[in-house]
Design a protein around this motif. Structure first.
Motif, PDB file in Angstrom:
ATOM      1  N   LYS A  10      23.449   8.136 -11.440  1.00 37.35           N
ATOM      2  CA  LYS A  10      24.550   7.199 -11.254  1.00 37.35           C
ATOM      3  C   LYS A  10      23.985   5.793 -11.165  1.00 37.35           C
ATOM      4  O   LYS A  10      22.967   5.566 -10.527  1.00 37.35           O
ATOM      5  N   LYS A  11      24.642   4.854 -11.825  1.00 35.03           N
ATOM      6  CA  LYS A  11      24.178   3.464 -11.810  1.00 35.03           C
ATOM      7  C   LYS A  11      24.507   2.847 -10.452  1.00 35.03           C
ATOM      8  O   LYS A  11      25.670   2.806 -10.061  1.00 35.03           O
ATOM      9  N   PRO A  12      23.490   2.377  -9.711  1.00 33.81           N
ATOM     10  CA  PRO A  12      23.771   1.803  -8.401  1.00 33.81           C
ATOM     11  C   PRO A  12      24.411   0.427  -8.514  1.00 33.81           C
ATOM     12  O   PRO A  12      24.127  -0.328  -9.442  1.00 33.81           O
ATOM     13  N   LYS A  13      25.296   0.146  -7.586  1.00 36.41           N
ATOM     14  CA  LYS A  13      25.862  -1.201  -7.475  1.00 36.41           C
ATOM     15  C   LYS A  13      24.976  -1.961  -6.507  1.00 36.41           C
ATOM     16  O   LYS A  13      24.167  -1.390  -5.815  1.00 36.41           O
ATOM     17  N   ARG A  14      25.172  -3.277  -6.445  1.00 32.45           N
ATOM     18  CA  ARG A  14      24.416  -4.033  -5.441  1.00 32.45           C
ATOM     19  C   ARG A  14      24.920  -3.559  -4.096  1.00 32.45           C
ATOM     20  O   ARG A  14      26.022  -3.823  -3.699  1.00 32.45           O
TER      21      ARG A  14
ATOM     22  N   SER B 121       4.735  -1.484   4.060  1.00 35.78           N
ATOM     23  CA  SER B 121       3.435  -1.232   4.704  1.00 35.78           C
ATOM     24  C   SER B 121       2.987  -2.432   5.530  1.00 35.78           C
ATOM     25  O   SER B 121       2.016  -2.338   6.270  1.00 35.78           O
ATOM     26  N   GLY B 122       3.675  -3.547   5.354  1.00 31.14           N
ATOM     27  CA  GLY B 122       3.249  -4.784   6.010  1.00 31.14           C
ATOM     28  C   GLY B 122       2.333  -5.623   5.138  1.00 31.14           C
ATOM     29  O   GLY B 122       1.920  -6.704   5.527  1.00 31.14           O
ATOM     30  N   GLY B 123       2.021  -5.122   3.933  1.00 30.35           N
ATOM     31  CA  GLY B 123       1.168  -5.860   3.012  1.00 30.35           C
ATOM     32  C   GLY B 123       1.965  -6.839   2.155  1.00 30.35           C
ATOM     33  O   GLY B 123       3.197  -6.908   2.229  1.00 30.35           O
ATOM     34  N   ILE B 124       1.261  -7.578   1.329  1.00 33.05           N
ATOM     35  CA  ILE B 124       1.878  -8.610   0.496  1.00 33.05           C
ATOM     36  C   ILE B 124       2.894  -8.014  -0.476  1.00 33.05           C
ATOM     37  O   ILE B 124       4.004  -8.524  -0.625  1.00 33.05           O
ATOM     38  N   ASP B 125       2.533  -6.910  -1.134  1.00 35.26           N
ATOM     39  CA  ASP B 125       3.400  -6.343  -2.172  1.00 35.26           C
ATOM     40  C   ASP B 125       4.723  -5.844  -1.597  1.00 35.26           C
ATOM     41  O   ASP B 125       5.795  -6.180  -2.097  1.00 35.26           O
ATOM     42  N   SER B 126       4.653  -5.040  -0.547  1.00 32.00           N
ATOM     43  CA  SER B 126       5.889  -4.491   0.012  1.00 32.00           C
ATOM     44  C   SER B 126       6.709  -5.573   0.716  1.00 32.00           C
ATOM     45  O   SER B 126       7.943  -5.540   0.672  1.00 32.00           O
ATOM     46  N   SER B 127       6.050  -6.533   1.324  1.00 34.42           N
ATOM     47  CA  SER B 127       6.786  -7.632   1.979  1.00 34.42           C
ATOM     48  C   SER B 127       7.510  -8.482   0.939  1.00 34.42           C
ATOM     49  O   SER B 127       8.653  -8.917   1.154  1.00 34.42           O
ATOM     50  N   THR B 128       6.863  -8.690  -0.199  1.00 30.30           N
ATOM     51  CA  THR B 128       7.507  -9.430  -1.283  1.00 30.30           C
ATOM     52  C   THR B 128       8.645  -8.617  -1.881  1.00 30.30           C
ATOM     53  O   THR B 128       9.665  -9.179  -2.311  1.00 30.30           O
ATOM     54  N   CYS B 129       8.514  -7.314  -1.885  1.00 30.09           N
ATOM     55  CA  CYS B 129       9.586  -6.432  -2.353  1.00 30.09           C
ATOM     56  C   CYS B 129      10.838  -6.614  -1.475  1.00 30.09           C
ATOM     57  O   CYS B 129      11.958  -6.652  -1.982  1.00 30.09           O
ATOM     58  N   VAL B 130      10.651  -6.746  -0.177  1.00 28.64           N
ATOM     59  CA  VAL B 130      11.777  -7.018   0.733  1.00 28.64           C
ATOM     60  C   VAL B 130      12.459  -8.326   0.327  1.00 28.64           C
ATOM     61  O   VAL B 130      13.682  -8.384   0.164  1.00 28.64           O
ATOM     62  N   ALA B 131      11.666  -9.380   0.155  1.00 31.00           N
ATOM     63  CA  ALA B 131      12.215 -10.690  -0.215  1.00 31.00           C
ATOM     64  C   ALA B 131      12.911 -10.639  -1.564  1.00 31.00           C
ATOM     65  O   ALA B 131      13.971 -11.253  -1.757  1.00 31.00           O
ATOM     66  N   TYR B 132      12.338  -9.917  -2.507  1.00 31.42           N
ATOM     67  CA  TYR B 132      12.909  -9.773  -3.854  1.00 31.42           C
ATOM     68  C   TYR B 132      14.326  -9.184  -3.782  1.00 31.42           C
ATOM     69  O   TYR B 132      15.254  -9.709  -4.401  1.00 31.42           O
ATOM     70  N   PHE B 133      14.492  -8.104  -3.036  1.00 30.35           N
ATOM     71  CA  PHE B 133      15.809  -7.471  -2.966  1.00 30.35           C
ATOM     72  C   PHE B 133      16.800  -8.295  -2.140  1.00 30.35           C
ATOM     73  O   PHE B 133      17.990  -8.322  -2.455  1.00 30.35           O
TER      74      PHE B 133
ATOM     75  N   GLU C  22      16.845 -11.535  -2.129  1.00 33.78           N
ATOM     76  CA  GLU C  22      17.247 -12.591  -3.066  1.00 33.78           C
ATOM     77  C   GLU C  22      18.266 -12.067  -4.080  1.00 33.78           C
ATOM     78  O   GLU C  22      19.151 -12.802  -4.515  1.00 33.78           O
ATOM     79  N   GLN C  23      18.158 -10.792  -4.430  1.00 37.66           N
ATOM     80  CA  GLN C  23      19.082 -10.183  -5.391  1.00 37.66           C
ATOM     81  C   GLN C  23      20.428  -9.828  -4.763  1.00 37.66           C
ATOM     82  O   GLN C  23      21.327  -9.363  -5.451  1.00 37.66           O
ATOM     83  N   GLY C  24      20.576 -10.029  -3.465  1.00 42.17           N
ATOM     84  CA  GLY C  24      21.856  -9.798  -2.805  1.00 42.17           C
ATOM     85  C   GLY C  24      22.063  -8.410  -2.242  1.00 42.17           C
ATOM     86  O   GLY C  24      23.185  -8.035  -1.893  1.00 42.17           O
ATOM     87  N   PHE C  25      20.995  -7.643  -2.094  1.00 39.77           N
ATOM     88  CA  PHE C  25      21.109  -6.305  -1.531  1.00 39.77           C
ATOM     89  C   PHE C  25      21.048  -6.339  -0.010  1.00 39.77           C
ATOM     90  O   PHE C  25      20.449  -7.242   0.574  1.00 39.77           O
ATOM     91  N   LYS C  26      21.652  -5.341   0.611  1.00 40.26           N
ATOM     92  CA  LYS C  26      21.455  -5.106   2.046  1.00 40.26           C
ATOM     93  C   LYS C  26      20.177  -4.295   2.159  1.00 40.26           C
ATOM     94  O   LYS C  26      20.094  -3.174   1.654  1.00 40.26           O
TER      95      LYS C  26
END
Length: 196
Positions: free
Chosen positions: A5-9, A17-29, A31-35
């Motif tokens: 199923k196609k997810p909606k926002r 993990s507290g690292g750069i990649d996963s922390s940036t993943c939080v910021a990325y989503f 910014e995209q308007g997700f909860k």
């Protein structure tokens, strides 16, 4: 085979993990308007204490909730390759958070020597979860074709609190100069200092 199923926002659970990649993943989503909700998995990693501290700091900064999953009586895991780690982490997040999320996200990226940081890994894992969840949960790896430098630049643009993140695989003061994550960090910091 069930169709996905196609997810909606809506909601996304980010493995943090507290690292750069996963922390940036939080910021990325965000910014995209997700909860955004986050999950930290304690699975016996050497850097557990410092990673968890960083994950808590990142969550406070972004005002997002953090769920902690602890693998009881887990063997202690050293730095470097932990076979099956990313598959286990995503499985744990789906098991514990899938009721609340349409997407489970992981901050893996290209340029590593790990097989579980590839588009093939994501596709295969998605196929598994299409069966397990009836297509209701999407595995997202927005950086899977990005370099570490790409993520670093996005982190700066999105004002990720890089000083609060922690990436040393050995659980030492970073950069330790010995693990892959700290080597990446040293290179990125040096290039940033040259630009400033």
């Amino acid at each position: 085979m069930p169709t996905r199923k196609k997810p909606k926002r809506g909601r996304v659970t980010v493995l943090l993990s507290g690292g750069i990649d996963s922390s940036t993943c939080v910021a990325y989503f965000l910014e995209q308007g997700f909860k955004v909700e986050t999950v930290f998995v304690s699975h016996g990693q050497v850097a557990n204490t410092r990673e968890l501290q960083a994950a808590k700091s990142v969550c406070r900064y972004f005002h997002v909730p953090l769920r902690i999953i602890r693998l009881a009586q887990s063997a202690r895991k050293g730095p470097g390759l932990i076979i099956g780690r990313n598959a286990f982490l995503v499985c744990a997040a789906v098991l514990e958070a899938a009721r609340n999320a349409q997407i489970v996200a992981i901050g893996i990226h290209s340029g590593t020597r790990y097989r579980d940081c590839t588009p093939l890994f994501v596709r295969q894992l998605q196929s598994l979860f299409d069966v397990c969840t009836g297509g209701s949960v999407q595995i997202s790896a927005p950086f899977v074709k990005w370099t570490k430098r790409d993520i670093w630049e996005l982190a700066i643009r999105l004002k990720v609190p890089l000083s609060a993140t922690y990436s040393c695989e050995r659980g030492l003061r970073q950069p330790c100069g010995k693990c892959d994550s700290c080597s990446d960090l040293e290179i990125l910091r040096a290039s940033q200092n040259q630009q400033d």
